[in-house]
Design an enzyme around this catalytic site. Structure first.
Site, short mmCIF file in Angstrom:
data_model
loop_
_atom_site.label_atom_id
_atom_site.label_comp_id
_atom_site.label_asym_id
_atom_site.label_seq_id
_atom_site.Cartn_x
_atom_site.Cartn_y
_atom_site.Cartn_z
CB ILE A 14 58.99 64.40 53.36
CG1 ILE A 14 59.46 63.02 53.82
CG2 ILE A 14 57.90 64.91 54.31
CD1 ILE A 14 60.15 63.01 55.18
CG LEU A 38 65.67 70.48 41.05
CD1 LEU A 38 65.35 70.80 39.58
CD2 LEU A 38 64.59 69.54 41.61
CD GLU A 69 72.79 65.71 49.86
OE1 GLU A 69 72.52 64.51 49.72
OE2 GLU A 69 72.85 66.51 48.91
CB THR A 126 65.63 62.76 61.53
OG1 THR A 126 65.66 61.34 61.70
CG2 THR A 126 67.01 63.31 61.89
CG ASP A 127 63.45 58.65 64.40
OD1 ASP A 127 64.27 58.79 63.47
OD2 ASP A 127 62.70 57.66 64.49
CD GLU A 128 68.45 58.09 61.01
OE1 GLU A 128 69.69 58.15 61.00
OE2 GLU A 128 67.79 57.48 60.15
CE1 TYR A 133 69.53 63.14 57.36
CE2 TYR A 133 69.10 61.33 58.90
CZ TYR A 133 68.65 62.42 58.16
OH TYR A 133 67.32 62.80 58.22
CE LYS A 182 67.41 66.87 59.40
NZ LYS A 182 66.79 67.82 58.42
CG ASN A 211 62.81 55.11 59.42
OD1 ASN A 211 63.22 55.38 60.54
ND2 ASN A 211 63.59 54.63 58.46
P1 NAD Z 1 64.97 63.75 50.15
O1 NAD Z 1 66.41 63.40 50.12
O2 NAD Z 1 63.99 62.88 49.45
O3 NAD Z 1 64.75 65.23 49.60
C1 NAD Z 1 65.59 66.29 49.93
C2 NAD Z 1 65.30 67.44 48.97
O4 NAD Z 1 66.14 68.55 49.35
C3 NAD Z 1 65.63 67.12 47.52
O5 NAD Z 1 64.60 67.58 46.68
C4 NAD Z 1 66.92 67.90 47.26
O6 NAD Z 1 67.07 68.30 45.91
C5 NAD Z 1 66.75 69.08 48.19
N1 NAD Z 1 68.03 69.70 48.58
C6 NAD Z 1 69.15 69.06 49.00
N2 NAD Z 1 70.12 69.96 49.25
C7 NAD Z 1 69.58 71.18 49.04
C8 NAD Z 1 70.07 72.52 49.15
N3 NAD Z 1 71.32 72.77 49.55
N4 NAD Z 1 69.24 73.55 48.85
C9 NAD Z 1 67.97 73.31 48.43
N5 NAD Z 1 67.46 72.07 48.30
C10 NAD Z 1 68.25 71.02 48.60
O7 NAD Z 1 64.60 63.87 51.70
P2 NAD Z 1 63.23 63.52 52.44
O8 NAD Z 1 63.22 62.09 52.78
O9 NAD Z 1 62.11 64.11 51.68
O10 NAD Z 1 63.45 64.33 53.80
C11 NAD Z 1 63.04 65.69 53.90
C12 NAD Z 1 63.43 66.20 55.28
O11 NAD Z 1 62.80 65.40 56.29
C13 NAD Z 1 64.92 66.13 55.57
O12 NAD Z 1 65.28 67.27 56.30
C14 NAD Z 1 65.09 64.88 56.41
O13 NAD Z 1 66.19 65.00 57.28
C15 NAD Z 1 63.78 64.87 57.17
N6 NAD Z 1 63.27 63.56 57.59
C16 NAD Z 1 63.17 62.54 56.69
C17 NAD Z 1 62.61 61.32 57.10
C18 NAD Z 1 62.43 60.18 56.14
O14 NAD Z 1 62.08 59.07 56.59
N7 NAD Z 1 62.61 60.34 54.85
C19 NAD Z 1 62.20 61.15 58.42
C20 NAD Z 1 62.36 62.23 59.31
C21 NAD Z 1 62.88 63.43 58.88
O1 DAU Z 2 64.40 57.68 61.20
C1 DAU Z 2 64.23 58.71 60.27
C2 DAU Z 2 65.22 58.53 59.14
O2 DAU Z 2 64.75 57.44 58.34
C3 DAU Z 2 65.37 59.78 58.28
O3 DAU Z 2 65.89 60.82 59.08
C4 DAU Z 2 66.30 59.50 57.09
O4 DAU Z 2 66.37 60.64 56.25
C5 DAU Z 2 65.74 58.33 56.32
O5 DAU Z 2 66.61 58.00 55.26
C6 DAU Z 2 65.55 57.12 57.22
O6 DAU Z 2 66.83 56.63 57.67
P1 DAU Z 2 67.12 55.05 57.77
O7 DAU Z 2 68.58 54.84 57.73
O8 DAU Z 2 66.37 54.45 58.92
O9 DAU Z 2 66.38 54.56 56.42
P2 DAU Z 2 66.81 53.48 55.31
O10 DAU Z 2 65.62 53.29 54.44
O11 DAU Z 2 68.11 53.82 54.68
O12 DAU Z 2 67.01 52.17 56.18
C7 DAU Z 2 65.95 51.64 56.99
C8 DAU Z 2 66.51 50.44 57.71
O13 DAU Z 2 66.74 49.39 56.76
C9 DAU Z 2 67.84 50.69 58.38
O14 DAU Z 2 67.90 49.94 59.59
C10 DAU Z 2 68.87 50.16 57.39
C11 DAU Z 2 68.12 49.01 56.73
N1 DAU Z 2 68.45 48.73 55.32
C12 DAU Z 2 68.45 49.78 54.45
C13 DAU Z 2 68.73 49.57 53.11
C14 DAU Z 2 68.74 50.72 52.13
C15 DAU Z 2 68.69 47.43 54.90
O15 DAU Z 2 68.67 46.48 55.72
N2 DAU Z 2 68.97 47.23 53.58
C16 DAU Z 2 69.00 48.23 52.67
O16 DAU Z 2 69.27 47.97 51.47
#
Ligand code: NAD
Ligand code: DAU
Length: 353
Positions: free
Chosen positions: A11, A34, A83, A133-135, A159, A163, A188
């Protein structure tokens, strides 16, 4: 300048690219450790853009963070660094506690010290936006109403617990110290540059590589999917217009069961990149052991953000998932770098003299 943490992740990198696509935008200092999830090759288009300053480092490093705040005097900090993968948090929670809780705590403390030293006008303009996150709200039943900002926190995974802890710290730094904070809790995300450990990119790439498409449990868990550029727009909106100390839920109004998501991906791939044998990619679906503590349903009520700040998503799931699949099909070099692990060498090849 603004300071973005975690801007080489999924993101964060989408946000940095979107922000700097505006020629009038302020510069970005991008602090990222990184980890395996950070991918600098995503930011390759900015290599010659002096508005992007990349710093490899940890949000938990107080000396570094204090130095960056002094040097660049950002008017805002957006904290993406975390993370982020639930499955990894189950296998090894320590990094999640370290970065998501202690790292956020350190960032808040350094920010508080810096903010206290600013002249009053700069203090008033300053913002600390925490991306969450919504989690944190836990799991919904099929007939429960969607998460509101007032829903009680009930995190179920290491996780989401980490958060939730960081969200509470951010809240406390507002109420106790007056730090001008904002928090967004988003559903998500999916879209370009998504690391293929998460469901959508994993399924797209496994399908193309003729590997199994793993569905946890019965595949009827529900997630609310938001296209990543819509999330970026929501963050910009909250940063500019959000009320201090408030939290805003961000979601796509796109609730889908995992099995339906996977079947949709298979159907679009069948059309865009048919298998040589003519069979559907859906044949590769395999039901596997469920994730421990697997939340059944997430649903976000994003009406506060629309009502108060005027944001709503522009992509439906149908438009967003097609764009996403087309992006993965159109970027084989990015995919190959991630799959071979060579993306991790990018910093040595491009940033070290
Ligand atoms: P990501 O795992 O793709 O990226 C995380 C980034 O943070 C990476 O570039 C990593 O190198 C960096 N990082 C990790 N530890 C660090 C540290 N100690 N210091 C500096 N940098 C560090 O995550 P994402 O999916 O891009 O999510 C970004 C943010 O949004 C997170 O806070 C996550 O909780 C939140 N979020 C993600 C989702 C989703 O669906 N992906 C949804 C809602 C909220
Ligand atoms: O809701 C927001 C969250 O969405 C963020 O805060 C997290 O950072 C992000 O990773 C994501 O979490 P989820 O656990 O929902 O995402 P993931 O893609 O891991 O899984 C999505 C759904 O799919 C979940 O119900 C688990 C399921 N799943 C996931 C994987 C990787 C499978 O069924 N098979 C799989 O191989």
């Amino acid at each position: 300048m603004i300071l973005v943490t975690g801007g080489a992740g999924f993101i964060g990198s989408n946000f940095v690219l979107d922000w700097l696509a505006n020629p009038k935008a302020e510069g970005i200092v991008n602090l990222d450790k990184l980890t395996y999830a950070g991918n600098l090759s995503t930011l390759a288009p900015l290599e010659k853009d002096s508005r992007h300053v990349f710093i490899k480092g940890d949000i938990g490093d107080s000396t570094l963070v204090a130095h960056l705040l002094q040097q660049y005097r950002p008017r805002a900090i957006i904290n993406f660094a975390a993370e982020s993968h639930v499955d990894r948090s189950i296998h090894g929670p320590a990094d999640f506690i370290q970065t998501n809780i202690l790292g956020s705590f350190n960032l808040l403390e350094c920010t508080r010290t810096h903010w206290n030293s600013l002249p009053i006008e700069e203090q008033q303009q300053f913002r600390f936006l925490h991306i969450s996150t919504d989690e944190v709200y836990g799991s919904l039943g099929a007939n429960d109403t969607a998460f509101k900002e007032s829903t009680a926190y009930e995190p179920n995974s290491p996780y989401s617990a980490s958060k939730a802890a960081s969200d509470h710290l951010v809240r406390a730094w507002f109420h106790t110290y007056g730090l001008p904070v904002l928090t967004t809790n988003c559903s998500n995300n999916y879209g370009p540059f998504h690391f293929p450990e998460k469901l959508i990119p994993l399924v797209i790439l496994n399908a193309l590589n003729e590997k199994p498409l793993p569905i946890y449990g019965d595949g009827m868990q529900v997630r609310d999917w938001l296209y990543v550029s819509d999330h970026c727009a929501a963050i910009r909106c909250v940063l500019e217009k959000g009320a201090l100390g408030e939290t805003y839920n961000v979601g796509g109004w796109n609730e889908k069961a995992n099995l339906d998501v996977v079947k949709t991906i298979c159907a679009i791939l069948d059309e865009l990149r048919p298998r040589a044998n003519g069979a559907s990619y859906a044949e590769q679906i395999r039901f596997v052991t469920d994730r421990p503590g697997h939340d059944r349903r997430y649903a976000i009520d994003a009406s506060k953000l629309e009502r108060e700040l005027g944001w709503k998503p522009s992509e439906t799931f149908d438009t967003g998932i097609r764009k996403t699949i087309e992006w993965y099909l159109g970027h084989p070099e990015w995919v190959a770098g991630v799959q071979s692990g060579s993306y991790r060498d990018w910093i040595n090849r491009h940033y070290v003299a």
